[in-house]
Design a protein around this motif. Structure first.
Motif, mmCIF file in Angstrom:
data_model
loop_
_atom_site.group_PDB
_atom_site.id
_atom_site.type_symbol
_atom_site.label_atom_id
_atom_site.label_comp_id
_atom_site.label_asym_id
_atom_site.label_seq_id
_atom_site.Cartn_x
_atom_site.Cartn_y
_atom_site.Cartn_z
ATOM 1 N N TRP A 196 71.333 7.249 34.103
ATOM 2 C CA TRP A 196 72.770 6.944 34.146
ATOM 3 C C TRP A 196 73.024 5.487 33.757
ATOM 4 O O TRP A 196 73.981 5.198 33.043
ATOM 5 C CB TRP A 196 73.331 7.234 35.523
ATOM 6 C CG TRP A 196 74.801 6.933 35.666
ATOM 7 C CD1 TRP A 196 75.375 5.986 36.460
ATOM 8 C CD2 TRP A 196 75.876 7.572 34.974
ATOM 9 N NE1 TRP A 196 76.742 6.007 36.321
ATOM 10 C CE2 TRP A 196 77.079 6.971 35.414
ATOM 11 C CE3 TRP A 196 75.934 8.608 34.027
ATOM 12 C CZ2 TRP A 196 78.324 7.368 34.936
ATOM 13 C CZ3 TRP A 196 77.190 9.003 33.557
ATOM 14 C CH2 TRP A 196 78.364 8.380 33.994
ATOM 15 N N ALA A 197 72.184 4.589 34.199
ATOM 16 C CA ALA A 197 72.357 3.174 33.850
ATOM 17 C C ALA A 197 72.264 2.967 32.340
ATOM 18 O O ALA A 197 72.910 2.059 31.789
ATOM 19 C CB ALA A 197 71.308 2.327 34.564
ATOM 20 N N ALA A 198 71.463 3.809 31.653
ATOM 21 C CA ALA A 198 71.317 3.692 30.205
ATOM 22 C C ALA A 198 72.410 4.446 29.446
ATOM 23 O O ALA A 198 72.555 4.269 28.231
ATOM 24 C CB ALA A 198 69.948 4.223 29.784
ATOM 25 N N HIS A 199 73.173 5.276 30.146
ATOM 26 C CA HIS A 199 74.256 6.049 29.522
ATOM 27 C C HIS A 199 75.436 5.111 29.239
ATOM 28 O O HIS A 199 75.725 4.209 30.033
ATOM 29 C CB HIS A 199 74.693 7.168 30.474
ATOM 30 C CG HIS A 199 75.640 8.147 29.873
ATOM 31 N ND1 HIS A 199 76.991 7.913 29.763
ATOM 32 C CD2 HIS A 199 75.430 9.387 29.352
ATOM 33 C CE1 HIS A 199 77.584 8.962 29.210
ATOM 34 N NE2 HIS A 199 76.658 9.869 28.946
ATOM 35 N N PRO A 200 76.150 5.282 28.128
ATOM 36 C CA PRO A 200 77.278 4.385 27.822
ATOM 37 C C PRO A 200 78.313 4.311 28.937
ATOM 38 O O PRO A 200 78.849 3.228 29.220
ATOM 39 C CB PRO A 200 77.864 4.985 26.546
ATOM 40 C CG PRO A 200 76.720 5.700 25.895
ATOM 41 C CD PRO A 200 75.895 6.237 27.020
ATOM 42 N N GLN A 201 78.608 5.438 29.597
ATOM 43 C CA GLN A 201 79.592 5.385 30.684
ATOM 44 C C GLN A 201 79.026 4.652 31.889
ATOM 45 O O GLN A 201 79.725 3.865 32.540
ATOM 46 C CB GLN A 201 80.035 6.792 31.091
ATOM 47 C CG GLN A 201 81.227 6.817 32.036
ATOM 48 C CD GLN A 201 82.508 6.299 31.383
ATOM 49 O OE1 GLN A 201 82.661 6.398 30.159
ATOM 50 N NE2 GLN A 201 83.416 5.760 32.174
ATOM 51 N N GLY A 202 77.760 4.904 32.205
ATOM 52 C CA GLY A 202 77.126 4.202 33.313
ATOM 53 C C GLY A 202 77.096 2.708 33.090
ATOM 54 O O GLY A 202 77.301 1.912 34.017
ATOM 55 N N ALA A 203 76.824 2.296 31.841
ATOM 56 C CA ALA A 203 76.787 0.865 31.513
ATOM 57 C C ALA A 203 78.168 0.235 31.654
ATOM 58 O O ALA A 203 78.311 -0.896 32.137
ATOM 59 C CB ALA A 203 76.247 0.673 30.100
ATOM 60 N N GLU A 204 79.227 0.976 31.252
ATOM 61 C CA GLU A 204 80.597 0.467 31.404
ATOM 62 C C GLU A 204 80.931 0.249 32.876
ATOM 63 O O GLU A 204 81.513 -0.774 33.256
ATOM 64 C CB GLU A 204 81.591 1.468 30.799
ATOM 65 C CG GLU A 204 81.700 1.428 29.297
ATOM 66 C CD GLU A 204 82.576 0.289 28.808
ATOM 67 O OE1 GLU A 204 83.216 -0.383 29.643
ATOM 68 O OE2 GLU A 204 82.626 0.068 27.597
ATOM 69 N N ILE A 205 80.553 1.201 33.706
ATOM 70 C CA ILE A 205 80.852 1.109 35.134
ATOM 71 C C ILE A 205 80.107 -0.059 35.763
ATOM 72 O O ILE A 205 80.659 -0.792 36.606
ATOM 73 C CB ILE A 205 80.501 2.443 35.823
ATOM 74 C CG1 ILE A 205 81.545 3.492 35.431
ATOM 75 C CG2 ILE A 205 80.425 2.299 37.338
ATOM 76 C CD1 ILE A 205 81.156 4.899 35.731
ATOM 77 N N ALA A 206 78.859 -0.257 35.369
ATOM 78 C CA ALA A 206 78.045 -1.323 35.953
ATOM 79 C C ALA A 206 78.616 -2.707 35.668
ATOM 80 O O ALA A 206 78.350 -3.659 36.407
ATOM 81 C CB ALA A 206 76.617 -1.229 35.435
ATOM 82 N N ARG A 207 79.401 -2.820 34.603
ATOM 83 C CA ARG A 207 79.982 -4.122 34.245
ATOM 84 C C ARG A 207 81.279 -4.412 34.987
ATOM 85 O O ARG A 207 81.853 -5.497 34.828
ATOM 86 C CB ARG A 207 80.251 -4.163 32.735
ATOM 87 C CG ARG A 207 79.004 -4.311 31.880
ATOM 88 C CD ARG A 207 79.369 -4.676 30.450
ATOM 89 N NE ARG A 207 79.954 -3.549 29.736
ATOM 90 C CZ ARG A 207 79.251 -2.703 28.979
ATOM 91 N NH1 ARG A 207 77.940 -2.857 28.860
ATOM 92 N NH2 ARG A 207 79.845 -1.712 28.348
ATOM 93 N N ARG A 208 81.747 -3.474 35.767
ATOM 94 C CA ARG A 208 83.076 -3.601 36.371
ATOM 95 C C ARG A 208 82.990 -3.689 37.888
ATOM 96 O O ARG A 208 82.010 -3.254 38.489
ATOM 97 C CB ARG A 208 83.958 -2.416 35.939
ATOM 98 C CG ARG A 208 84.203 -2.414 34.435
ATOM 99 C CD ARG A 208 84.840 -1.110 33.983
ATOM 100 N NE ARG A 208 84.976 -1.076 32.535
ATOM 101 C CZ ARG A 208 86.058 -1.440 31.862
ATOM 102 N NH1 ARG A 208 87.124 -1.870 32.520
ATOM 103 N NH2 ARG A 208 86.098 -1.360 30.549
ATOM 104 N N PRO A 209 84.035 -4.207 38.536
ATOM 105 C CA PRO A 209 84.023 -4.323 40.004
ATOM 106 C C PRO A 209 84.285 -2.988 40.682
ATOM 107 O O PRO A 209 84.610 -1.992 40.032
ATOM 108 C CB PRO A 209 85.157 -5.318 40.275
ATOM 109 C CG PRO A 209 86.109 -5.102 39.137
ATOM 110 C CD PRO A 209 85.247 -4.806 37.938
ATOM 111 N N LEU A 210 84.152 -2.976 41.991
ATOM 112 C CA LEU A 210 84.373 -1.772 42.786
ATOM 113 C C LEU A 210 85.776 -1.214 42.567
ATOM 114 O O LEU A 210 85.974 0.007 42.507
ATOM 115 C CB LEU A 210 84.157 -2.094 44.273
ATOM 116 C CG LEU A 210 84.512 -1.025 45.300
ATOM 117 C CD1 LEU A 210 83.677 0.227 45.069
ATOM 118 C CD2 LEU A 210 84.317 -1.554 46.708
#
Length: 450
Positions: A170-184
Motif C-alpha cells: 500500500w505504501a508503494a501504491h500511488p494512493q497510499g503514497a498520496e495519503i502518507a504525504r497528508r495529515p490526519l
C-alpha cells in the motif's frame, strides 16, 4: 485514573489548545478492542478529542471554565461495536450480506462489499453472474481470476471490491503514497464571515450514510444539536443501520433534482450551522454542494466532508467502506494469519473517524463563536488507517473487560437495546434525548425555536 497522551495528536490536528489536555483522564482496560494494531489507543484518542471538544464548546457557550473529561476504555470499546450490541425487539441485525466477504483468488485475496441492492447488482454485473448465483458459484469464479483484475473490473462497474495488500504494498501504491504525504485531517478557514448570533442548539444537516458520518451526527445530536438527516428517496437504507445510528436525530427524504424539494433543501441550508457530507467525492457537486460552494452561499457555515480514500489521488473518486479500507491499506494482512486475512475487532476506522468528525465540527463551532469565519474540514477513512498503522504493534492482552453496560428504550421500531455514548464530561448528557424514529418520515424543517 490516568491521563491519555494519545489524544494529543488528534487534538493538535483539530487546532485545540494543548493546555486543555490536562482536563482529560481515563480508566484503561488493556483487554478492550484486542488487536495487534493499537485499536484501543486509537479509539480512546478519538473519543477523548471529541469529549474535550464538546466540553470546550459547552464551556464557551456558558461562559465558564472547561470541566473534567473522562474516558473509559470499556465504554469506548462497547460503543465501537454498537451495531453488534443492538437488539430490535430481541432480534440481532445482520451487519454483512452474503456477498460482502473475503474471497480467495488465484493470486491472493479479495474483499467485496454488497450490503446495498445497487452494489450487489453492480458486483454481479461485473462478475457476469445472475441473481441466482450462490456464494459457492462466485467463489469458484474468483478462484480463477486475479485479485487486482477483479478489483478494477468491479470498480469500473460502480461496485466495490478491493485486493488484499500488505502495508508495504500500500505504501508503494500511488494512493497510499498520496495519503502518507497528508495529515490526519485538514481544516481551512475560508473567509472572514462574522460570528453567528446564537439561536439555540446548533443546526446540523446530515448528508451521510453507513457508519462514520452517522456516528458523527449521532454524537452531535447527543450533545444537543438539532440534527436532520436528508436522504434521496431513490436510495434504500438499511433499517437496522438507522436504528443503531439514528439516536437523537430526525430523518427526511428530499430529491435534490426536484424543484420543490430543492427549494426546501435550500431553506434548510439557510438555517444550518453545520453540514456533514459522506458521499463519494464529487457526487454532490452537481447540486452546488461542494464545500466551497456551500460556504460561498452561506458565510459562517461549518462543512465537514468525509470520504473513504481521500478526495485526491487516483482513487479520489472511488467509493469505499471501512472493511475495504482495512484490506487495501494492509490492516487485514497485519491482523490476519499466513493462510487468511484478518480484521480489526471493530469497524474502528468508521467509528474513530466519526468521533473525529464530530470533534472537528464542535471545535469549529467554538472558533466560529469567538472569531467568525466559514470552515471546511476534510476526513478520510484511509487517513485514519494510516494513523493506526503508524502506531506501535503488540500482542492482544488477555485481560478481561467488564461486561458491557447497555441501555434499553422503546421506539417506533420496537424495543431497542443499545450501547451508550462514550462521550463524557462534567455537565454533559448521559443519553440521547430521543430514540431513532422511522427513517425518512420527519418533516424537512428545523425544530421550532432551536
Amino acid at each position: 485514573m490516568t491521563q491519555t497522551p494519545g489524544v494529543a495528536a488528534p487534538w493538535e490536528a483539530l487546532g485545540g489548545d494543548p493546555a486543555l489536555l490536562s482536563h482529560l483522564s481515563s480508566t484503561p482496560h488493556a483487554g478492550a478492542l484486542p488487536a495487534r494494531l493499537p485499536v484501543r489507543e486509537l479509539a480512546a484518542a478519538c473519543v477523548g478529542a471529541c469529549s474535550l471538544a464538546a466540553a470546550e464548546l459547552a464551556a464557551t457557550r456558558a461562559g465558564r471554565e472547561v470541566g473534567g473529561v473522562r474516558i473509559d476504555d470499556a465504554t469506548v470499546g462497547t460503543a465501537f461495536v454498537s451495531e453488534r450490541h443492538l437488539l430490535i425487539d430481541g432480534r440481532a441485525p445482520v451487519n454483512f450480506a452474503p456477498l460482502s466477504r473475503f474471497w480467495r483468488t488465484k493470486d491472493g485475496w479479495l474483499r467485496t462489499h454488497a450490503n446495498y441492492p445497487h452494489h450487489r447488482a453492480r458486483l454481479r454485473a461485473a462478475l457476469g453472474v445472475g441473481e441466482d448465483a450462490t456464494v459457492e458459484d462466485v467463489a469458484a469464479l474468483l478462484a480463477e481470476r486475479s485479485a487486482e483484475e477483479v478489483e478494477s473490473a468491479v470498480y469500473a462497474a460502480g461496485g466495490l471490491a478491493v485486493a488484499l495488500r500488505t502495508p508495504e504494498q500500500w505504501a508503494a501504491h500511488p494512493q497510499g503514497a498520496e495519503i502518507a504525504r497528508r495529515p490526519l485531517l485538514t481544516r481551512e478557514r475560508l473567509d472572514a464571515a462574522p460570528p453567528r448570533a446564537p439561536h439555540g442548539p446548533p443546526r446540523v444537516l446530515d448528508l451521510t450514510r453507513v457508519i462514520a458520518g452517522p456516528v458523527a451526527t449521532r454524537t452531535l445530536a447527543l450533545l444537543g444539536a438539532d440534527v436532520l438527516r436528508v436522504d434521496a428517496p431513490q436510495l434504500a437504507e438499511d433499517p437496522d443501520a438507522h436504528a443503531d445510528t439514528g439516536f437523537g436525530k430526525r430523518s427526511t427524504r428530499l430529491d435534490l433534482g426536484d424543484g420543490a424539494d430543492r427549494r426546501t433543501f435550500e431553506e434548510l441550508l439557510d438555517g444550518a450551522d453545520v453540514v456533514v457530507t459522506g458521499y463519494r467525492p464529487g457526487a454532490l457537486d452537481r447540486f452546488g454542494l461542494a464545500p466551497e460552494a456551500l460556504v460561498e452561499r452561506h458565510p459562517g457555515l461549518v462543512v465537514a466532508s468525509l470520504s473513504a480514500w481521500g478526495a485526491y489521488g487516483p482513487w479520489g473518486e472511488r467509493r469505499g467502506f471501512d472493511s475495504l479500507v482495512q484490506v487495501a491499506t494492509g490492516i487485514a494482512a497485519v491482523e490476519g494469519a499466513p493462510d487468511r486475512p484478518g480484521a480489526l475487532p471493530a469497524q474502528a476506522l468508521d467509528h474513530g473517524t466519526g468521533y473525529l468528525i464530530a470533534a472537528g465540527a464542535l471545535r469549529s463551532l467554538t472558533e466560529q463563536t469567538r472569531d467568525g469565519g466559514s470552515r471546511v474540514l476534510r476526513f478520510a477513512l484511509a487517513q485514519t488507517a494510516h494513523w493506526l498503522l503508524g502506531g506501535e504493534r503488540g500482542v492482544p492482552s488477555g485481560e478481561q473487560v467488564p461486561a458491557p453496560r447497555l441501555l434499553e428504550t422503546d421506539s417506533a421500531m420496537g424495543r431497542l437495546r443499545y450501547a451508550p455514548s462514550p462521550v463524557s464530561f462534567d455537565g454533559g448528557p448521559a443519553d440521547w434525548a430521543r430514540p431513532p424514529g422511522m427513517w425518512g418520515t420527519d418533516a424537512p424543517v428545523w425544530v421550532k425555536n432551536s
